[in-house]
Design an enzyme around this catalytic site. Structure first.
Site, PDB file in Angstrom:
ATOM      1  CD  GLU A 152      47.986  35.496  17.445  1.00 39.05           C
ATOM      2  OE1 GLU A 152      48.575  35.616  16.336  1.00 39.05           O
ATOM      3  OE2 GLU A 152      47.528  34.406  17.838  1.00 39.05           O
ATOM      4  CE  LYS A 172      32.462  26.622  12.014  1.00 41.55           C
ATOM      5  NZ  LYS A 172      33.253  27.100  10.885  1.00 41.55           N
ATOM      6  CB  SER A 193      32.717  31.959  13.533  1.00 42.50           C
ATOM      7  OG  SER A 193      32.944  31.886  12.162  1.00 42.50           O
TER       8      SER A 193
END
Length: 493
Positions: A336, A350, A325
């Site tokens: 990224e 999740k 999460s």
């Protein structure tokens, strides 16, 4: 609680605004046994974006005929059932059944009594075993234990399945009912029957007060220039704790960092944004949300909104199968947007957002309303985030717990024997690993017992079992290949 803030979008998109200044509770994680993390919702898009309630299409609206069928079933139950029925219980059952038909492990209808554990957590009541789970095929499946809690100390792992709690079958119960069975008074014991792969075993734990401190910090024992920051969950205090930890390590000479988010099950979205912002430059995308009503909405890094503290030194991020999460939001943002390496194994996966809605005297609906996406728009749900460098943990780290109720002796053959054999091999007492308790294993146990200054019986009783588990826990703290890989990267080896 989280203060009002405006949600940041790309400059060519209209700024979001609060919807009628209403606060909603929004979950990125499901239930935590002993702790439940709350946070307030993000703003609702004025253009019909995230969480706006749409008009139901005409063909999907309940007709008078539909309502008549429901009324007929209700009347038939009240008139014809063998015993007198409670109206509220029937209505609650209908509401729960409707949500269960969605077949989503993160959505459910909670009656007022089932909301108590969540409300207690808002008041700072943290008593339990400290593990986050979701319902999967009707059974509670572990997302991750919280570091330092009874569940973590007992060796509970991601993807473990709880079958019973103190003898109560958990199959078919909803999340809140399971929480009520597992939570209990401080200092009381709970025995869980756990399924791990093809093995089933019992684990007994003593319920504790879950620590409110979410960040620990230290310098590497051999390389003082490396600061190590371990974050166990994303609570309202985590950002400030991280800032204080990094500042203290800097003052002691640390000029590079390991940020350890292994077995961090997540927590507050606001905190995830604050922590992620530490590693990013303004206007870099932290994450996106995507519902079925509108185009994805981006959250952009902003020192003005999320805090000006920045990590400027070289660093490594550690993740594993228990990183879920909010931890995955951070990992994706770093992976990224930066060149910093992410080391470990694939995270939990999740990638959905839940919202508490439809509050009434009967309870509230916790409903999955959106996906959260990585900065590039990827959806990691049930896939997880792949590390830049994959480093597995030792096999013994995944060994099942030893059976405290039954001694292991020569001639036995079981998963418990295999686990004990793995432990003995890791500690240097045995060369071959086997599920059969051989004469060689008996001798290995006697040597271990001698070193531990306990009776040399060659039998693994509860005392020997406890000693083995303690020694393996110490072994795993020292023999941590993921941590060692991070140190190697930071030293440039």
């Amino acid at each position: 609680m989280i203060s009002n803030h405006k949600f940041i979008k790309r400059k060519n998109k209209k700024q979001n605004q609060w919807y009628k200044d209403t606060w909603f509770r929004l979950f990125l994680i499901l239930s935590v046994l002993g702790i439940v993390v709350y946070f307030k919702t993000l703003p609702i898009s004025a253009r019909g974006g995230l969480f706006e309630t749409p008009t139901i299409e005409k063909e999907d609206q309940l007709t008078k005929e539909d309502l008549a069928v429901i009324q007929e079933v209700y009347n038939s139950l009240q008139i014809n059932y063998i015993e007198e029925l409670d109206k509220n219980k029937l209505i609650e059952g209908a509401l729960k059944g409707m949500v269960e038909a969605v077949d989503d492990p993160y959505s459910e209808f909670l009656n007022p009594s089932e909301m108590t554990p969540f409300d207690d957590s808002l008041e700072g009541s943290f008593t339990g075993i400290g593990v986050q789970f979701m319902l999967k095929e009707g059974l509670p499946t572990v997302i991750a234990p919280v570091d330092g809690t009874p569940a973590a100390k007992a060796g509970i792992k991601a993807n473990d399945i709880f079958l019973t709690a103190n003898g109560v079958e958990l199959q078919g119960l909803d999340t809140s009912e399971i929480v009520q069975h597992i939570r209990g008074p401080l200092g009381s014991e709970i025995t869980l029957t756990v399924k791990r792969g093809d093995s089933t075993f019992d684990v007994t734990m003593t319920r504790e007060e879950i620590p409110l401190t979410t960040v620990t910090a230290e310098q590497d024992a051999d390389h003082k220039q490396i600061g190590v920051v371990k974050v166990s969950q994303f609570a309202s205090s985590t950002y400030d704790e991280m800032v204080a930890a990094v500042k203290e390590l800097r003052s002691k000479g640390a000029d590079r960092f390991i940020f350890d988010f292994r077995y961090n099950p997540g927590g507050m979205l606001e905190t995830a944004l604050q922590v992620s912002n530490m590693f990013l430059e303004d206007d870099q995308v932290i994450m996106q949300t995507d519902d079925r009503l509108s185009e994805p909405i981006e959250y952009l890094a902003s020192d003005e909104r999320y805090g000006s503290f920045q990590i400027t030194e070289p660093y490594v991020l550690l993740i594993d199968e228990g990183s879920a999460s909010a931890s995955e939001i951070l990992a994706a943002a770093i992976k990224e947007n930066t060149d910093a390496p992410v080391i470990g194994v694939t995270s939990f996966g999740k990638g959905t957002v839940q919202r508490m809605i439809s509050e009434s005297d009967y309870g509230e609906l916790k409903l999955t309303v959106a996906k959260w996406l990585t900065p590039s728009g990827g959806w990691i749900h049930e896939k997880g985030i792949e590390p830049d460098e994959k480093v597995e943990t030792p096999e013994v780290a995944n060994a099942i717990m030893l059976n405290q109720e039954e001694d292991l002796k020569m001639g036995d053959a079981s998963e418990y024997v295999h686990s004990a054999s793995l432990m003995l091999q890791a500690l240097g007492y045995q060369e071959e690993v086997s599920a059969y308790f051989s004469p060689e294993m008996e001798e290995a146990i006697k040597k271990f017992q001698k070193d531990q200054q306990i009776e040399e019986t060659g039998i693994i009783d509860s005392t020997t079992s406890d000693k083995l588990v303690d020694e393996i826990r110490t072994f795993l703290e020292k023999e941590d290949p993921q941590y060692q890989a991070a140190v190697k990267v930071l030293l440039g080896d």
